[in-house]
Design a protein around this motif. Structure first.
Motif, PDB file in Angstrom:
ATOM      1  N   GLY A  39       0.785  -1.235   0.000  1.00 37.64           N
ATOM      2  CA  GLY A  39       0.000   0.000   0.000  1.00 37.64           C
ATOM      3  C   GLY A  39       0.811   1.277   0.000  1.00 37.64           C
ATOM      4  O   GLY A  39       0.624   2.143   0.857  1.00 37.64           O
ATOM      5  N   VAL A  40       1.688   1.426  -0.967  1.00 42.03           N
ATOM      6  CA  VAL A  40       2.548   2.614  -0.996  1.00 42.03           C
ATOM      7  C   VAL A  40       1.836   3.776  -1.698  1.00 42.03           C
ATOM      8  O   VAL A  40       1.414   3.664  -2.847  1.00 42.03           O
ATOM      9  N   ASP A  41       1.684   4.889  -0.963  1.00 42.73           N
ATOM     10  CA  ASP A  41       1.138   6.139  -1.506  1.00 42.73           C
ATOM     11  C   ASP A  41       2.276   7.146  -1.579  1.00 42.73           C
ATOM     12  O   ASP A  41       2.819   7.526  -0.547  1.00 42.73           O
ATOM     13  N   LEU A  42       2.605   7.567  -2.769  1.00 42.41           N
ATOM     14  CA  LEU A  42       3.757   8.456  -2.951  1.00 42.41           C
ATOM     15  C   LEU A  42       3.395   9.515  -3.978  1.00 42.41           C
ATOM     16  O   LEU A  42       2.824   9.197  -5.019  1.00 42.41           O
ATOM     17  N   ARG A  43       3.687  10.773  -3.651  1.00 39.14           N
ATOM     18  CA  ARG A  43       3.463  11.865  -4.617  1.00 39.14           C
ATOM     19  C   ARG A  43       4.750  12.675  -4.729  1.00 39.14           C
ATOM     20  O   ARG A  43       5.261  13.179  -3.734  1.00 39.14           O
ATOM     21  N   ILE A  44       5.242  12.793  -5.947  1.00 39.79           N
ATOM     22  CA  ILE A  44       6.453  13.562  -6.180  1.00 39.79           C
ATOM     23  C   ILE A  44       6.176  14.560  -7.292  1.00 39.79           C
ATOM     24  O   ILE A  44       5.745  14.180  -8.381  1.00 39.79           O
ATOM     25  N   GLY A  45       6.395  15.843  -6.983  1.00 44.57           N
ATOM     26  CA  GLY A  45       6.110  16.901  -7.956  1.00 44.57           C
ATOM     27  C   GLY A  45       7.279  17.139  -8.905  1.00 44.57           C
ATOM     28  O   GLY A  45       8.402  16.686  -8.665  1.00 44.57           O
ATOM     29  N   HIS A  46       7.006  17.853  -9.983  1.00 44.08           N
ATOM     30  CA  HIS A  46       8.040  18.204 -10.962  1.00 44.08           C
ATOM     31  C   HIS A  46       9.169  18.962 -10.279  1.00 44.08           C
ATOM     32  O   HIS A  46       8.925  19.873  -9.498  1.00 44.08           O
ATOM     33  N   GLY A  47      10.391  18.571 -10.561  1.00 45.68           N
ATOM     34  CA  GLY A  47      11.543  19.305 -10.060  1.00 45.68           C
ATOM     35  C   GLY A  47      11.915  19.003  -8.624  1.00 45.68           C
ATOM     36  O   GLY A  47      12.785  19.673  -8.067  1.00 45.68           O
ATOM     37  N   GLU A  48      11.303  17.989  -8.019  1.00 41.78           N
ATOM     38  CA  GLU A  48      11.673  17.636  -6.648  1.00 41.78           C
ATOM     39  C   GLU A  48      12.808  16.616  -6.636  1.00 41.78           C
ATOM     40  O   GLU A  48      12.972  15.842  -7.572  1.00 41.78           O
ATOM     41  N   PHE A  49      13.523  16.610  -5.529  1.00 44.62           N
ATOM     42  CA  PHE A  49      14.628  15.675  -5.304  1.00 44.62           C
ATOM     43  C   PHE A  49      14.282  14.893  -4.041  1.00 44.62           C
ATOM     44  O   PHE A  49      14.249  15.447  -2.946  1.00 44.62           O
ATOM     45  N   VAL A  50      13.972  13.614  -4.218  1.00 49.42           N
ATOM     46  CA  VAL A  50      13.476  12.783  -3.126  1.00 49.42           C
ATOM     47  C   VAL A  50      14.429  11.608  -2.908  1.00 49.42           C
ATOM     48  O   VAL A  50      14.889  10.994  -3.882  1.00 49.42           O
ATOM     49  N   ALA A  51      14.722  11.316  -1.652  1.00 49.64           N
ATOM     50  CA  ALA A  51      15.563  10.159  -1.336  1.00 49.64           C
ATOM     51  C   ALA A  51      14.718   9.062  -0.698  1.00 49.64           C
ATOM     52  O   ALA A  51      13.742   9.350   0.001  1.00 49.64           O
ATOM     53  N   ILE A  52      15.077   7.820  -0.966  1.00 51.63           N
ATOM     54  CA  ILE A  52      14.429   6.674  -0.335  1.00 51.63           C
ATOM     55  C   ILE A  52      15.507   5.829   0.337  1.00 51.63           C
ATOM     56  O   ILE A  52      16.479   5.428  -0.305  1.00 51.63           O
ATOM     57  N   MET A  53      15.313   5.614   1.657  1.00 51.03           N
ATOM     58  CA  MET A  53      16.258   4.793   2.417  1.00 51.03           C
ATOM     59  C   MET A  53      15.539   3.543   2.913  1.00 51.03           C
ATOM     60  O   MET A  53      14.344   3.370   2.643  1.00 51.03           O
ATOM     61  N   GLY A  54      16.232   2.732   3.686  1.00 45.06           N
ATOM     62  CA  GLY A  54      15.599   1.546   4.245  1.00 45.06           C
ATOM     63  C   GLY A  54      16.505   0.342   4.142  1.00 45.06           C
ATOM     64  O   GLY A  54      17.366   0.273   3.275  1.00 45.06           O
ATOM     65  N   PRO A  55      16.300  -0.640   5.055  1.00 43.22           N
ATOM     66  CA  PRO A  55      17.190  -1.795   5.094  1.00 43.22           C
ATOM     67  C   PRO A  55      17.132  -2.645   3.827  1.00 43.22           C
ATOM     68  O   PRO A  55      16.192  -2.541   3.036  1.00 43.22           O
ATOM     69  N   SER A  56      18.153  -3.493   3.677  1.00 43.57           N
ATOM     70  CA  SER A  56      18.203  -4.418   2.546  1.00 43.57           C
ATOM     71  C   SER A  56      16.971  -5.324   2.553  1.00 43.57           C
ATOM     72  O   SER A  56      16.561  -5.811   3.598  1.00 43.57           O
ATOM     73  N   GLY A  57      16.369  -5.492   1.414  1.00 46.69           N
ATOM     74  CA  GLY A  57      15.204  -6.374   1.293  1.00 46.69           C
ATOM     75  C   GLY A  57      13.892  -5.716   1.657  1.00 46.69           C
ATOM     76  O   GLY A  57      12.839  -6.359   1.650  1.00 46.69           O
ATOM     77  N   SER A  58      13.897  -4.406   1.942  1.00 48.19           N
ATOM     78  CA  SER A  58      12.671  -3.741   2.398  1.00 48.19           C
ATOM     79  C   SER A  58      11.739  -3.362   1.249  1.00 48.19           C
ATOM     80  O   SER A  58      10.602  -2.965   1.483  1.00 48.19           O
ATOM     81  N   GLY A  59      12.220  -3.431  -0.002  1.00 45.72           N
ATOM     82  CA  GLY A  59      11.331  -3.181  -1.134  1.00 45.72           C
ATOM     83  C   GLY A  59      11.687  -1.966  -1.977  1.00 45.72           C
ATOM     84  O   GLY A  59      10.919  -1.585  -2.868  1.00 45.72           O
ATOM     85  N   LYS A  60      12.850  -1.362  -1.739  1.00 45.61           N
ATOM     86  CA  LYS A  60      13.215  -0.125  -2.439  1.00 45.61           C
ATOM     87  C   LYS A  60      13.345  -0.334  -3.959  1.00 45.61           C
ATOM     88  O   LYS A  60      12.788   0.420  -4.747  1.00 45.61           O
ATOM     89  N   SER A  61      14.105  -1.358  -4.351  1.00 48.76           N
ATOM     90  CA  SER A  61      14.292  -1.594  -5.790  1.00 48.76           C
ATOM     91  C   SER A  61      12.987  -2.033  -6.433  1.00 48.76           C
ATOM     92  O   SER A  61      12.717  -1.694  -7.602  1.00 48.76           O
ATOM     93  N   THR A  62      12.177  -2.765  -5.683  1.00 52.35           N
ATOM     94  CA  THR A  62      10.861  -3.172  -6.202  1.00 52.35           C
ATOM     95  C   THR A  62      10.044  -1.936  -6.548  1.00 52.35           C
ATOM     96  O   THR A  62       9.454  -1.843  -7.636  1.00 52.35           O
ATOM     97  N   LEU A  63      10.036  -0.950  -5.650  1.00 49.76           N
ATOM     98  CA  LEU A  63       9.302   0.292  -5.910  1.00 49.76           C
ATOM     99  C   LEU A  63       9.891   1.017  -7.120  1.00 49.76           C
ATOM    100  O   LEU A  63       9.162   1.486  -8.001  1.00 49.76           O
TER     101      LEU A  63
END
Ligand code: ATP
Ligand code: MG
Length: 241
Positions: A39-63
């Motif tokens: 259930g990931v809800d994410l909104r990123i506007g034009h020109g924004e710089f957003v970082a995503i962190m989190g432990p190995s296997g938490s789903g970052k590359s999947t997202l």
């Protein structure tokens, strides 16, 4: 994600990235089933710089793979620049990937037998851009990442940071407004990582939208905001008090 999504709409343009209840299950129903995103809800506007962190296997590359339209979600929806990507056929999806999204991977993924210039020029061949213009734009892109003097070098003749800069030039060669980067500084020493980070900040200042996966809090600190992935759930990181 808990709490309201941060306002990401710039003017009356829709967010460039918007996910609603995005979920991903690998091998559903089998013994090997993995719930990778919940259930990931994410909104990123034009020109924004957003970082995503989190432990190995938490789903970052999947997202990231879903945001890059390299894979499809099990549940929920993804609107890229206001378009629900599930409504696009294979051809329209390929055009969206080519024109809107640039990818940078941790392992650079450069073609070893090609020179830096050829690597950077390659995506333009698929976009049907004539040869002379391809070479001209590849020259410019390499100059923009500080590699004008390394055009004819092959990847094995370049340092890690130089290879990563070639990969960034290639990711942006079709003038994609969105850059997705999965651990782009992970394989680099800290000084080279800082150079790459400065390049991302410059891209943001030039109007690109940048989504960056990183394990490094110092890298994430340069983003407009940081999300943390935990066991498939994405949360906005609280500002340090
Ligand atoms: N193709 C796949 N098939 C089955 N399971 C997968 C697949 N890809 C990833 N997974 C699983 O999904 C979960 C999330 O993986 P993902 O690669 O998104 O993690 P990550 O946060 O990027 O980790 P890392 O920081 O190590 O790169 C993990 O449990 C992983 O084992
Ligand atoms: Mg990963």
């Amino acid at each position: 994600m808990t709490g309201p999504a941060p306002a990401a709409t710039v003017g009356d343009r829709p967010p460039v990235i918007e996910t609603r209840g995005l979920g991903k299950v690998y091998s559903p129903g089998s013994q090997a089933e993995v719930v990778a995103l919940r259930g990931v809800d994410l909104r990123i506007g034009h020109g924004e710089f957003v970082a995503i962190m989190g432990p190995s296997g938490s789903g970052k590359s999947t997202l990231m793979n879903l945001l890059g339209c390299l894979d499809t979600p099990t549940t929920g929806s993804y609107l890229c620049d206001g378009v629900d990507v599930s409504t696009l056929d294979a051809e329209a999806l390929a055009v969206l990937r080519r024109d809107t999204i640039g990818f940078v991977f941790q392992g650079f993924n450069l073609l070893p037998r090609m020179t830096a210039l050829e690597n950077v020029a390659m995506p333009m061949a698929y976009a049907g851009i004539p040869g002379a213009e391809r070479t001209g734009r590849a020259h410019q892109a390499l100059a923009a990442v500080g590699l004008a003097s390394r055009e004819s070098h092959r990847p094995s003749e370049l340092s890690g940071g130089q290879q990563q800069r070639v990969a960034i030039a290639r990711a942006l060669i079709n003038r994609a407004p969105v850059l997705l980067a999965d651990e782009p500084t992970g394989a680099l020493d800290s000084r080279t990582g800082e150079e790459i980070l400065a390049l991302f900040k410059q891209l943001r200042d030039d109007g690109h939208t940048v989504v960056l996966i990183t394990h490094d809090p110092e890298v994430a600190a340069h983003a407009d905001r940081t999300y943390v992935m935990h066991d498939g759930e994405l949360h906005l990181q609280e500002e340090p008090a």
